[in-house]
Design a protein around this motif. Structure first.
Motif, PDB file in Angstrom:
ATOM      1  N   LYS A 129      -5.835  -4.605  -6.994  1.00  0.00           N
ATOM      2  CA  LYS A 129      -5.668  -3.155  -6.881  1.00  0.00           C
ATOM      3  C   LYS A 129      -7.155  -2.542  -7.181  1.00  0.00           C
ATOM      4  O   LYS A 129      -7.317  -1.315  -7.089  1.00  0.00           O
ATOM      5  CB  LYS A 129      -4.750  -2.442  -7.858  1.00  0.00           C
ATOM      6  CG  LYS A 129      -3.295  -2.934  -7.467  1.00  0.00           C
ATOM      7  CD  LYS A 129      -2.184  -2.438  -8.685  1.00  0.00           C
ATOM      8  CE  LYS A 129      -2.014  -0.900  -8.743  1.00  0.00           C
ATOM      9  NZ  LYS A 129      -1.139  -0.404  -9.827  1.00  0.00           N
ATOM     10  N   LYS A 178       0.878  -1.271   0.082  1.00  0.00           N
ATOM     11  CA  LYS A 178       0.113  -0.082  -0.145  1.00  0.00           C
ATOM     12  C   LYS A 178       0.836   1.356   0.013  1.00  0.00           C
ATOM     13  O   LYS A 178       0.570   2.295  -0.614  1.00  0.00           O
ATOM     14  CB  LYS A 178      -0.932   0.050   1.130  1.00  0.00           C
ATOM     15  CG  LYS A 178      -2.199  -0.740   1.032  1.00  0.00           C
ATOM     16  CD  LYS A 178      -2.895  -0.575   2.368  1.00  0.00           C
ATOM     17  CE  LYS A 178      -4.406  -1.621   2.128  1.00  0.00           C
ATOM     18  NZ  LYS A 178      -5.195  -1.308   3.265  1.00  0.00           N
ATOM     19  N   LEU A 230      -6.276  -2.304  -1.617  1.00  0.00           N
ATOM     20  CA  LEU A 230      -5.455  -3.431  -1.747  1.00  0.00           C
ATOM     21  C   LEU A 230      -6.110  -4.564  -1.414  1.00  0.00           C
ATOM     22  O   LEU A 230      -6.414  -4.823  -0.126  1.00  0.00           O
ATOM     23  CB  LEU A 230      -4.171  -3.376  -1.355  1.00  0.00           C
ATOM     24  CG  LEU A 230      -3.054  -4.393  -1.619  1.00  0.00           C
ATOM     25  CD1 LEU A 230      -2.649  -4.145  -3.275  1.00  0.00           C
ATOM     26  CD2 LEU A 230      -1.729  -4.300  -0.938  1.00  0.00           C
TER      27      LEU A 230
END
Length: 224
Positions: free
Chosen positions: A72, A39, A54
Motif C-alpha cells: 500500500k 484499489k 497499490l
C-alpha cells in the motif's frame, strides 16, 4: 463468487485470499482484475479521493487460489520486492493430484523452459538450452479414495513451476488440463492453492505468518 477476502491489512500491506478464476493484473481481455478490485476496496473503505497506490508484489496464475501480497506504500513495495529477490520469504502451496507420487515426500529438480506463444512451461530432467533450474520439495499430507493432497515448498520461482514439475513426474494437478489432467473441475479451477506465507514485515520488522483456508470445493474431493 467472492473474488477475494482480506487476510491481513495494515498501513503498508494488504494480503488477500484470491479466488480461482480471478486475474491478479488486468490483461488485454479487460476482465476485472484483483489489483483493480483491491484499489476500489481501499478507496471505499477509507473514503479516499484520487488515485489509490497499490503495488503488485507477486502474482498467481488465474486458475490458482490463495494468498497474494500487495503493497500500500512505495516503501513497502521496494522492500517486499527485495525480500522476494533475496528469497527471504517462505511460500507454501497445497496441491491435489489424482496420482500419488512414487514417494510420499521428496525433492524435485528439473530444468524449465517456457514457450511464450503457448504460455506453457516444460520440465526437463537435464539442463537444455535456455532452461532455468527449478527446485521444490513436496510432502503427502492427506489422502482420500482417489486423490492426494501435497504440501509444496518452492525453492525457486519459475513460470508454472509446480504445475510443470508435478506433471513431469506423472502427477498433474486436479483440473489442470493444460498440464495433463484428464478433465476439468466443476468451477474451472485447478487444485493449486497458495496456503501459507511467512516473512519479516518490511517496515515494522516483525514476523508475519499467514494462512489461507482450503477452497470449499476441495472438501467434495475428500480433503479436510
Amino acid at each position: 463468487m467472492i473474488p477475494f477476502t482480506v487476510i491481513y491489512e495494515d498501513n503498508h500491506l494488504i494480503v488477500v485470499n484470491k479466488a480461482s478464476g480471478v486475474l491478479v493484473q488486468p490483461d488485454k481481455n479487460g476482465d476485472p482484475a484483483l489489483e483493480q478490485l483491491i484499489k476500489q476496496y481501499i478507496k471505499e473503505k477509507y473514503t479516499k479521493s484520487g488515485e489509490v497506490f497499490l503495488g503488485v508484489v507477486h502474482r498467481l496464475d488465474r486458475p490458482v487460489s490463495g494468498l497474494v501480497i500487495f503493497a500500500k506504500t512505495s516503501k513497502a513495495l521496494v522492500r517486499m520486492n527485495e525480500l522476494f529477490k533475496q528469497r527471504d520469504i517462505e511460500k507454501v502451496y497445497w496441491a491435489v493430484v489424482g496420482t500419488m507420487p512414487a514417494e510420499p515426500e521428496g525433492k524435485l529438480v528439473h530444468w524449465i523452459t517456457r514457450s511464450e506463444k503457448s504460455n506453457l512451461s516444460k520440465a526437463h530432467k537435464t539442463e537444455v538450452k535456455g532452461s532455468l533450474r527449478a527446485e521444490l520439495q513436496y510432502k503427502l499430507i492427506q489422502r482420500s479414495d482417489r486423490y492426494s493432497l501435497l504440501e509444496v515448498h518452492l525453492m525457486t520461482g519459475r513460470h508454472h513451476q509446480i504445475r510443470a514439475q508435478l506433471s513431469a513426474i506423472g502427477c498433474p494437478i486436479v483440473g489442470d488440463l493444460k498440464y495433463g489432467f484428464a478433465r476439468s473441475s466443476p468451477d474451472g479451477s485447478i487444485f493449486l492453492h497458495s496456503r501459507y506465507t511467512k516473512f519479516i514485515h518490511p517496515v515494522q520488522k516483525e514476523e508475519i505468518i499467514l494462512e489461507a483456508p482450503m477452497p470449499e470445493l476441495w472438501h467434495k474431493y475428500g480433503m479436510k
